[in-house]
Design an enzyme around this catalytic site. Structure first.
Site, PDB file in Angstrom:
ATOM      1  N   LYS A 282      -2.601  12.336   1.546  1.00 22.65           N
ATOM      2  CA  LYS A 282      -2.566  10.876   1.680  1.00 22.65           C
ATOM      3  C   LYS A 282      -2.267  10.520   3.131  1.00 22.65           C
ATOM      4  CE  LYS A 282       0.313   6.859   0.468  1.00 22.65           C
ATOM      5  NZ  LYS A 282       1.536   6.413  -0.249  1.00 22.65           N
ATOM      6  N   ASP A 287       1.599   1.252   5.987  1.00 24.71           N
ATOM      7  CA  ASP A 287       1.541   0.648   4.656  1.00 24.71           C
ATOM      8  C   ASP A 287       2.413  -0.602   4.592  1.00 24.71           C
ATOM      9  OD1 ASP A 287       1.165   0.070   2.005  1.00 24.71           O
ATOM     10  OD2 ASP A 287       2.559   1.607   1.282  1.00 24.71           O
ATOM     11  N   LYS A 294       5.306  -5.589   0.872  1.00 20.11           N
ATOM     12  CA  LYS A 294       6.622  -4.979   0.684  1.00 20.11           C
ATOM     13  C   LYS A 294       7.712  -5.977   1.080  1.00 20.11           C
ATOM     14  CE  LYS A 294       5.183  -0.214   1.625  1.00 20.11           C
ATOM     15  NZ  LYS A 294       5.517   0.355   0.302  1.00 20.11           N
ATOM     16  N   ASP A 305       3.768   6.942   6.109  1.00 20.65           N
ATOM     17  CA  ASP A 305       3.037   7.051   4.849  1.00 20.65           C
ATOM     18  C   ASP A 305       1.801   7.939   4.967  1.00 20.65           C
ATOM     19  OD1 ASP A 305       3.265   6.437   2.185  1.00 20.65           O
ATOM     20  OD2 ASP A 305       2.042   4.631   2.286  1.00 20.65           O
ATOM     21  N   ASP A 364       0.134  -2.303  -3.455  1.00 21.90           N
ATOM     22  CA  ASP A 364       1.065  -1.366  -2.842  1.00 21.90           C
ATOM     23  C   ASP A 364       1.034  -0.001  -3.534  1.00 21.90           C
ATOM     24  OD1 ASP A 364       2.927  -0.576  -0.952  1.00 21.90           O
ATOM     25  OD2 ASP A 364       4.653  -1.227  -2.144  1.00 21.90           O
ATOM     26  N   GLU A 366      -1.388   2.021  -3.375  1.00 25.08           N
ATOM     27  CA  GLU A 366      -2.653   2.306  -2.693  1.00 25.08           C
ATOM     28  C   GLU A 366      -2.904   3.777  -2.454  1.00 25.08           C
ATOM     29  OE1 GLU A 366      -0.073   3.478   0.260  1.00 25.08           O
ATOM     30  OE2 GLU A 366       0.125   1.720  -1.005  1.00 25.08           O
ATOM     31  N   ARG A 368      -2.625   6.358  -4.340  1.00 21.26           N
ATOM     32  CA  ARG A 368      -3.376   7.007  -5.410  1.00 21.26           C
ATOM     33  C   ARG A 368      -4.860   6.646  -5.368  1.00 21.26           C
ATOM     34  NH1 ARG A 368       0.494   4.300  -9.726  1.00 21.26           N
ATOM     35  NH2 ARG A 368       1.837   4.721  -7.936  1.00 21.26           N
TER      36      ARG A 368
END
Length: 520
Positions: A282, A287, A294, A305, A364, A366, A368
């Site tokens: 990933k 993010d 967030k 991230d 959020d 995201e 996956r």
């Protein structure tokens, strides 16, 4: 990166800024202390230094408050004669082992790391820690190199002292005292430690780089340069190629940013390889949470991230540099998750590369989405196994804390192999289940599935989601490194504050095991 040598010099005769010796709690479980024995004992390697103190080094350290606890550091000036280094640094290894036991490799690794951190700004130090065998040599070498790390790319001038020294600079040279330069096993241990530590540092540097210095395009350029330098294959899909190929997950996450996404493939092949591994990372270079923004206080470290992609990238390069007999492909799913007029909205439906449709209920969630596309693409090459690595869920941090990552898999044996690899590498990990009942909570009235489901067990549910995009006949493991990937507290052992390079060593060890004996 610090220089590393095997030295036949003794701790007393080495010319260096400092000499490092080990101390431990007297007797395992305190038995010796209860019997009136010493509270602190010197570990093997400290004999010459103790002699220079007239045999009273342990007593002196006790007077200074040393207890031998793991990672505890005590500095004291060298005696007027008998030791050429001006400084002696005693580092704790925890409980002393029993008569038929030796110090564990992780205890040695952490002690060496703590000592190296404490000697930042020094030119050279001799490490006189217990070197019973090649495994101990590897542990001390790796720990010292990992501990000697600092990220200075964005620091301005003026950090040097009046004498021209930079106190924040990592220890420049590590000499392993008691090592055998002509011993093939010792030399191989040092060579491997250098490669692994350099690649962990590569991952740390990428993680610590702010998002305005590392967007998806810049990350892809880093991978291209490393591929060219180390003889790796390289391919990158830009936004046009991603659109043409139907990579709806990666594009859906990257839509809100002015920095378009990328999917990078970087590969190492060995002519005698019998097994192939695909590693998927990933790579969310920043993010914000997207439209599902967030809350305040959760944005400041979101440059990290992309830690999964950094770990995969570094591990593939390490496999090439070590010449491991396995075919290893790294897939870096790179995007920036930002809110804007073009961003994916909660309720939107994305058509993934696999053809499945996903209703995005939370932008959020995201990671996956980008992993799903990359997993599908990696599976098309029919590897023997796939491992994905991601800072995926806060739920995993709640479950396992800040220092342990979770391992989920569709095959118990493979999950066990990954867990054993982590243990052998010295990284804390724990096997987690993939409860099938969680899948129903991701049912969507408008799409094949939603990107979130019930709140409880969120870390496991993310794994269940990813499993939907893995070929049924392919062994797969998911590493959720959300806890240990970025250390927001103080440094400890060989772990710095900031990016840690979590999972790099586990992946390298897994590739080594695969090269040695396959996946079975």
């Amino acid at each position: 990166m610090s220089a590393l040598t095997l030295s036949t010099s003794s701790a007393a005769t080495l010319r260096a800024d400092a000499v490092v010796i080990g101390v431990a709690k007297g007797g395992s479980s305190g038995k010796a202390r209860r019997a009136g024995g010493p509270a602190v004992v010197l570990t093997p390697g400290a004999e010459a230094v103790d002699k220079a103190y007239g045999g009273k080094l342990a007593a002196t350290l006790e007077t200074l408050g040393a207890g031998g606890g793991e990672g505890e550091v005590t500095k004291l000036p060298a005696p007027a004669s008998g030791v050429k280094a001006p400084l002696v640094l005693a580092v704790g290894l925890g409980d002393a082992p029993g008569e038929q036991e030796t110090y564990g490799t992780e205890a040695l690794r952490r002690a060496a790391g703590a000592a190296a951190r404490a000697l930042a700004g020094s030119r050279k130090a001799g490490f006189a820690l217990p070197l019973e065998d090649a495994e101990a040599v590897a542990a001390v070498a790796e720990g010292a190199l990992l501990g000697a790390y600092s990220f200075t790319a964005y620091r301005g001038k003026g950090s040097e002292s009046a004498d021209g020294k930079d106190a924040s600079a990592p220890l420049a040279e590590v000499a392993l005292l008691g090592g055998k330069p002509r011993d093939k096993a010792h030399k191989a241990a040092v060579d491997r430690a250098l490669v692994v530590a350099e690649e962990v540092h590569r991952a740390r540097d990428l993680i610590n780089t702010p998002a305005n210095g590392l967007d998806p395009k810049a990350f892809a350029a880093e991978a291209r340069a490393a591929a060219k330098a180390h003889g790796l294959t390289f391919e990158v899909l830009d936004e046009k190629a991603l659109t043409k190929g139907g990579y709806g997950g990666i594009l859906g996450v990257g839509n809100g940013s002015s920095q378009p996404p990328r999917l990078v493939r970087i590969g190492w092949s060995h002519p005698k390889a019998k097994t192939s591994l695909a590693l998927v990372g990933k790579g969310i270079t920043y993010d914000s949470g997207g439209i599902s923004l967030k809350p305040a206080g959760h944005n400041e470290t979101m440059k990290c991230d992309m830690s999964g992609a950094a770990a995969v990238f570094a591990a593939v390069v390490a496999a090439a540099r070590l010449g491991l007999r396995a075919n290893v492909t790294g897939w870096l799913a790179l995007a920036e998750n930002m809110p804007s007029g073009s961003a994916t909205r909660p309720g939107d439906v994305l058509t993934m590369y696999s053809g499945k449709t996903v209703e995005v209920l939370n932008t959020d969630a995201e990671g996956r989405l980008v992993l799903a596309d990359a997993l599908t693409r990696a599976g098309e090459e029919a590897p023997d196994a796939i491992v994905d690595v991601a800072t995926l869920t806060g739920a995993m941090v709640l479950a396992l804390g800040n220092r342990t990552f979770g391992i989920m898999a569709n095959d118990d044996g493979f999950r066990g192999a990954v867990h054993e690899s982590a243990e052998e590498a010295g990284e804390a990990a724990w096997p987690m289940p993939l409860p099938g009942y969680l899948r129903k909570s991701m049912d969507s009235p408008v799409a094949d599935l939603a990107n979130i489901g019930e709140r409880m067990g969120g870390g496991l549910l993310a794994g269940v989601f990813l499993k939907e995009f893995v070929p049924e006949d392919t062994r797969w493991a998911h590493l959720d490194i959300a806890g240990p990937a970025f250390n927001e507290s103080g440094p400890f052992g060989y772990t710095p504050k900031g990016g840690t390079g979590s999972a790099v060593r586990t992946l390298v060890r897994l590739v080594e095991r695969t090269a040695e004996s396959g996946l079975d």
